[in-house]
Motif scaffolding. Structure first.
Motif, PDB file in Angstrom:
ATOM      1  N   THR A 299      16.691  -8.311  -2.893  1.00 53.68           N
ATOM      2  CA  THR A 299      15.430  -8.189  -2.173  1.00 53.68           C
ATOM      3  C   THR A 299      14.887  -6.767  -2.187  1.00 53.68           C
ATOM      4  O   THR A 299      13.681  -6.579  -2.068  1.00 53.68           O
ATOM      5  CB  THR A 299      15.582  -8.669  -0.721  1.00 53.68           C
ATOM      6  N   VAL A 300      15.754  -5.778  -2.362  1.00 53.13           N
ATOM      7  CA  VAL A 300      15.257  -4.399  -2.435  1.00 53.13           C
ATOM      8  C   VAL A 300      14.411  -4.218  -3.698  1.00 53.13           C
ATOM      9  O   VAL A 300      13.426  -3.474  -3.700  1.00 53.13           O
ATOM     10  CB  VAL A 300      16.421  -3.385  -2.355  1.00 53.13           C
ATOM     11  N   VAL A 301      14.740  -4.945  -4.763  1.00 55.52           N
ATOM     12  CA  VAL A 301      13.932  -4.897  -5.994  1.00 55.52           C
ATOM     13  C   VAL A 301      12.571  -5.523  -5.733  1.00 55.52           C
ATOM     14  O   VAL A 301      11.543  -5.020  -6.201  1.00 55.52           O
ATOM     15  CB  VAL A 301      14.675  -5.588  -7.157  1.00 55.52           C
ATOM     16  N   TYR A 302      12.546  -6.612  -4.986  1.00 53.98           N
ATOM     17  CA  TYR A 302      11.268  -7.209  -4.603  1.00 53.98           C
ATOM     18  C   TYR A 302      10.433  -6.223  -3.792  1.00 53.98           C
ATOM     19  O   TYR A 302       9.221  -6.155  -3.935  1.00 53.98           O
ATOM     20  CB  TYR A 302      11.485  -8.486  -3.773  1.00 53.98           C
ATOM     21  N   GLY A 303      11.082  -5.470  -2.917  1.00 55.63           N
ATOM     22  CA  GLY A 303      10.366  -4.479  -2.115  1.00 55.63           C
ATOM     23  C   GLY A 303       9.719  -3.408  -2.972  1.00 55.63           C
ATOM     24  O   GLY A 303       8.562  -3.043  -2.769  1.00 55.63           O
ATOM     25  N   TYR A 304      10.457  -2.905  -3.940  1.00 52.90           N
ATOM     26  CA  TYR A 304       9.883  -1.902  -4.837  1.00 52.90           C
ATOM     27  C   TYR A 304       8.824  -2.504  -5.746  1.00 52.90           C
ATOM     28  O   TYR A 304       7.856  -1.828  -6.095  1.00 52.90           O
ATOM     29  CB  TYR A 304      10.976  -1.201  -5.652  1.00 52.90           C
ATOM     30  N   PHE A 305       8.973  -3.776  -6.100  1.00 51.27           N
ATOM     31  CA  PHE A 305       7.935  -4.470  -6.864  1.00 51.27           C
ATOM     32  C   PHE A 305       6.642  -4.531  -6.044  1.00 51.27           C
ATOM     33  O   PHE A 305       5.546  -4.290  -6.565  1.00 51.27           O
ATOM     34  CB  PHE A 305       8.407  -5.877  -7.242  1.00 51.27           C
ATOM     35  N   ALA A 306       6.781  -4.846  -4.760  1.00 53.27           N
ATOM     36  CA  ALA A 306       5.596  -4.900  -3.886  1.00 53.27           C
ATOM     37  C   ALA A 306       4.934  -3.540  -3.783  1.00 53.27           C
ATOM     38  O   ALA A 306       3.707  -3.433  -3.822  1.00 53.27           O
ATOM     39  CB  ALA A 306       5.991  -5.404  -2.499  1.00 53.27           C
ATOM     40  N   LEU A 307       5.751  -2.494  -3.669  1.00 52.51           N
ATOM     41  CA  LEU A 307       5.217  -1.146  -3.485  1.00 52.51           C
ATOM     42  C   LEU A 307       4.621  -0.574  -4.770  1.00 52.51           C
ATOM     43  O   LEU A 307       3.583   0.087  -4.737  1.00 52.51           O
ATOM     44  CB  LEU A 307       6.323  -0.222  -2.968  1.00 52.51           C
ATOM     45  N   THR A 308       5.261  -0.843  -5.912  1.00 56.61           N
ATOM     46  CA  THR A 308       4.825  -0.207  -7.160  1.00 56.61           C
ATOM     47  C   THR A 308       3.897  -1.055  -8.016  1.00 56.61           C
ATOM     48  O   THR A 308       3.229  -0.524  -8.896  1.00 56.61           O
ATOM     49  CB  THR A 308       6.042   0.198  -8.016  1.00 56.61           C
ATOM     50  N   PHE A 309       3.875  -2.370  -7.784  1.00 56.18           N
ATOM     51  CA  PHE A 309       2.987  -3.215  -8.583  1.00 56.18           C
ATOM     52  C   PHE A 309       1.914  -3.898  -7.738  1.00 56.18           C
ATOM     53  O   PHE A 309       0.729  -3.816  -8.043  1.00 56.18           O
ATOM     54  CB  PHE A 309       3.789  -4.277  -9.352  1.00 56.18           C
ATOM     55  N   MET A 310       2.343  -4.583  -6.680  1.00 56.76           N
ATOM     56  CA  MET A 310       1.400  -5.387  -5.910  1.00 56.76           C
ATOM     57  C   MET A 310       0.411  -4.516  -5.133  1.00 56.76           C
ATOM     58  O   MET A 310      -0.785  -4.811  -5.082  1.00 56.76           O
ATOM     59  CB  MET A 310       2.162  -6.317  -4.961  1.00 56.76           C
ATOM     60  N   THR A 311       0.896  -3.418  -4.534  1.00 53.81           N
ATOM     61  CA  THR A 311      -0.004  -2.534  -3.783  1.00 53.81           C
ATOM     62  C   THR A 311      -1.057  -1.900  -4.688  1.00 53.81           C
ATOM     63  O   THR A 311      -2.244  -1.928  -4.341  1.00 53.81           O
ATOM     64  CB  THR A 311       0.795  -1.472  -3.018  1.00 53.81           C
ATOM     65  N   PRO A 312      -0.683  -1.315  -5.858  1.00 50.47           N
ATOM     66  CA  PRO A 312      -1.744  -0.799  -6.740  1.00 50.47           C
ATOM     67  C   PRO A 312      -2.722  -1.874  -7.205  1.00 50.47           C
ATOM     68  O   PRO A 312      -3.917  -1.611  -7.344  1.00 50.47           O
ATOM     69  CB  PRO A 312      -0.969  -0.211  -7.921  1.00 50.47           C
ATOM     70  N   LEU A 313      -2.212  -3.097  -7.407  1.00 46.98           N
ATOM     71  CA  LEU A 313      -3.100  -4.194  -7.799  1.00 46.98           C
ATOM     72  C   LEU A 313      -4.094  -4.508  -6.679  1.00 46.98           C
ATOM     73  O   LEU A 313      -5.306  -4.645  -6.933  1.00 46.98           O
ATOM     74  CB  LEU A 313      -2.276  -5.433  -8.154  1.00 46.98           C
ATOM     75  N   LEU A 314      -3.616  -4.581  -5.453  1.00 41.24           N
ATOM     76  CA  LEU A 314      -4.511  -4.830  -4.323  1.00 41.24           C
ATOM     77  C   LEU A 314      -5.495  -3.676  -4.119  1.00 41.24           C
ATOM     78  O   LEU A 314      -6.655  -3.901  -3.780  1.00 41.24           O
ATOM     79  CB  LEU A 314      -3.707  -5.055  -3.040  1.00 41.24           C
ATOM     80  N   ARG A 315      -5.020  -2.457  -4.346  1.00 41.44           N
ATOM     81  CA  ARG A 315      -5.918  -1.294  -4.206  1.00 41.44           C
ATOM     82  C   ARG A 315      -6.990  -1.299  -5.283  1.00 41.44           C
ATOM     83  O   ARG A 315      -8.116  -0.853  -5.046  1.00 41.44           O
ATOM     84  CB  ARG A 315      -5.109  -0.007  -4.251  1.00 41.44           C
ATOM     85  N   THR A 316      -6.673  -1.792  -6.479  1.00 36.85           N
ATOM     86  CA  THR A 316      -7.663  -1.905  -7.556  1.00 36.85           C
ATOM     87  C   THR A 316      -8.699  -2.971  -7.215  1.00 36.85           C
ATOM     88  O   THR A 316      -9.893  -2.780  -7.428  1.00 36.85           O
ATOM     89  CB  THR A 316      -6.968  -2.251  -8.890  1.00 36.85           C
ATOM     90  N   ILE A 317      -8.240  -4.081  -6.663  1.00 42.51           N
ATOM     91  CA  ILE A 317      -9.149  -5.191  -6.363  1.00 42.51           C
ATOM     92  C   ILE A 317     -10.029  -4.884  -5.153  1.00 42.51           C
ATOM     93  O   ILE A 317     -11.248  -5.077  -5.193  1.00 42.51           O
ATOM     94  CB  ILE A 317      -8.347  -6.490  -6.135  1.00 42.51           C
ATOM     95  N   PHE A 318      -9.431  -4.420  -4.053  1.00 43.07           N
ATOM     96  CA  PHE A 318     -10.173  -4.254  -2.800  1.00 43.07           C
ATOM     97  C   PHE A 318     -10.607  -2.817  -2.510  1.00 43.07           C
ATOM     98  O   PHE A 318     -11.330  -2.585  -1.552  1.00 43.07           O
ATOM     99  CB  PHE A 318      -9.339  -4.771  -1.621  1.00 43.07           C
ATOM    100  N   GLY A 319     -10.128  -1.862  -3.287  1.00 42.74           N
ATOM    101  CA  GLY A 319     -10.502  -0.465  -3.075  1.00 42.74           C
ATOM    102  C   GLY A 319      -9.393   0.317  -2.393  1.00 42.74           C
ATOM    103  O   GLY A 319      -8.737  -0.183  -1.478  1.00 42.74           O
ATOM    104  N   ALA A 320      -9.219   1.546  -2.850  1.00 46.67           N
ATOM    105  CA  ALA A 320      -8.137   2.393  -2.331  1.00 46.67           C
ATOM    106  C   ALA A 320      -8.369   2.788  -0.875  1.00 46.67           C
ATOM    107  O   ALA A 320      -7.410   3.024  -0.136  1.00 46.67           O
ATOM    108  CB  ALA A 320      -7.985   3.640  -3.197  1.00 46.67           C
ATOM    109  N   ASP A 321      -9.619   2.850  -0.431  1.00 47.65           N
ATOM    110  CA  ASP A 321      -9.870   3.210   0.958  1.00 47.65           C
ATOM    111  C   ASP A 321      -9.684   2.020   1.906  1.00 47.65           C
ATOM    112  O   ASP A 321      -9.539   2.207   3.112  1.00 47.65           O
ATOM    113  CB  ASP A 321     -11.266   3.812   1.120  1.00 47.65           C
ATOM    114  N   THR A 322      -9.678   0.811   1.372  1.00 45.99           N
ATOM    115  CA  THR A 322      -9.470  -0.380   2.192  1.00 45.99           C
ATOM    116  C   THR A 322      -7.993  -0.710   2.343  1.00 45.99           C
ATOM    117  O   THR A 322      -7.532  -1.051   3.430  1.00 45.99           O
ATOM    118  CB  THR A 322     -10.198  -1.598   1.569  1.00 45.99           C
ATOM    119  N   VAL A 323      -7.238  -0.610   1.243  1.00 42.36           N
ATOM    120  CA  VAL A 323      -5.830  -0.995   1.221  1.00 42.36           C
ATOM    121  C   VAL A 323      -4.966   0.255   1.316  1.00 42.36           C
ATOM    122  O   VAL A 323      -5.067   1.154   0.481  1.00 42.36           O
ATOM    123  CB  VAL A 323      -5.490  -1.781  -0.066  1.00 42.36           C
ATOM    124  N   GLY A 324      -4.112   0.302   2.308  1.00 42.36           N
ATOM    125  CA  GLY A 324      -3.203   1.422   2.464  1.00 42.36           C
ATOM    126  C   GLY A 324      -2.038   1.336   1.492  1.00 42.36           C
ATOM    127  O   GLY A 324      -1.753   0.277   0.935  1.00 42.36           O
TER     128      GLY A 324
END
Length: 188
Positions: free
Chosen positions: A11-36
């Motif tokens: 699960t720690v790998v899933y956590g880093y996947f969320a932080l390094t892949f999913m968060t940048p993807l969400l920031r690209t879609i919704f904007g860096a100022d919207t998504v922390g």
């Protein structure tokens, strides 16, 4: 087989996947100022991915447990494969599928590492999935990582939160057993 491989990933790998892949993807879609950087949205999406193997494996077992005689009877009456699957097999396996969903929800509630890494430790109560937040399990990780004195509020809160999580998981498991017992179809 791919889903079984997903079940073996720590699960720690899933956590880093969320932080390094999913968060940048969400920031690209919704904007860096919207998504922390730390947000509950990416943690929630990845926990959804995390429980897929559990749900699919248990649901497959429930669907496979439906007797072949029911399928053959439906085919004998002229039903198509789709009609047989939707009107015969899924209703017969509904208790197992529902139990799989409840057990997966229980696993998601108890998940620690993904939310501790991806959601951060925001202490403010928010319903915004793009802001950091702290779950009960994340709070346990954060508080127990430091030096806390015996019989302090933080020390006692660890046990209180653990007890709440225990009873929540117990309630979900009891609900799962009740659903299985109530909707179970017994065939000879």
């Amino acid at each position: 087989p791919t889903l079984e491989v997903l079940a073996g990933i720590p699960t720690v790998v899933y956590g880093y996947f969320a932080l390094t892949f999913m968060t940048p993807l969400l920031r690209t879609i919704f904007g860096a100022d919207t998504v922390g950087i730390y947000n509950t949205g990416s943690a929630g999406i990845v926990i959804g991915i995390l429980i897929i193997p559990l749900v699919s494996s248990m649901s497959e077992d429930a669907l496979g447990a439906v007797p072949a005689g029911l399928r053959e009877a439906a085919y004998g009456l002229g039903a198509t494969k789709l009609e047989t699957a939707v009107k015969i097999v899924v209703p017969a396996a509904l208790s197992g599928i529902t139990a799989a969903l409840i057990v997966a929800a229980s696993r998601a509630i108890g998940e620690t590492m993904v939310v501790a890494i991806a959601a951060g430790a925001g202490s403010a109560l928010t319903l915004n999935p793009f802001r950091p937040a702290e779950t009960m399990t994340g709070h346990i990780v954060r508080i127990s990582g430091g030096d806390i004195s015996y019989d302090s509020i933080d020390y006692n809160s660890l046990f209180a939160i653990g007890l709440v999580l225990f009873f929540l998981t117990l309630a979900l498991n009891l609900l799962s057993q009740r659903v299985v017992k109530r909707f179970r179809e017994v065939y000879e």
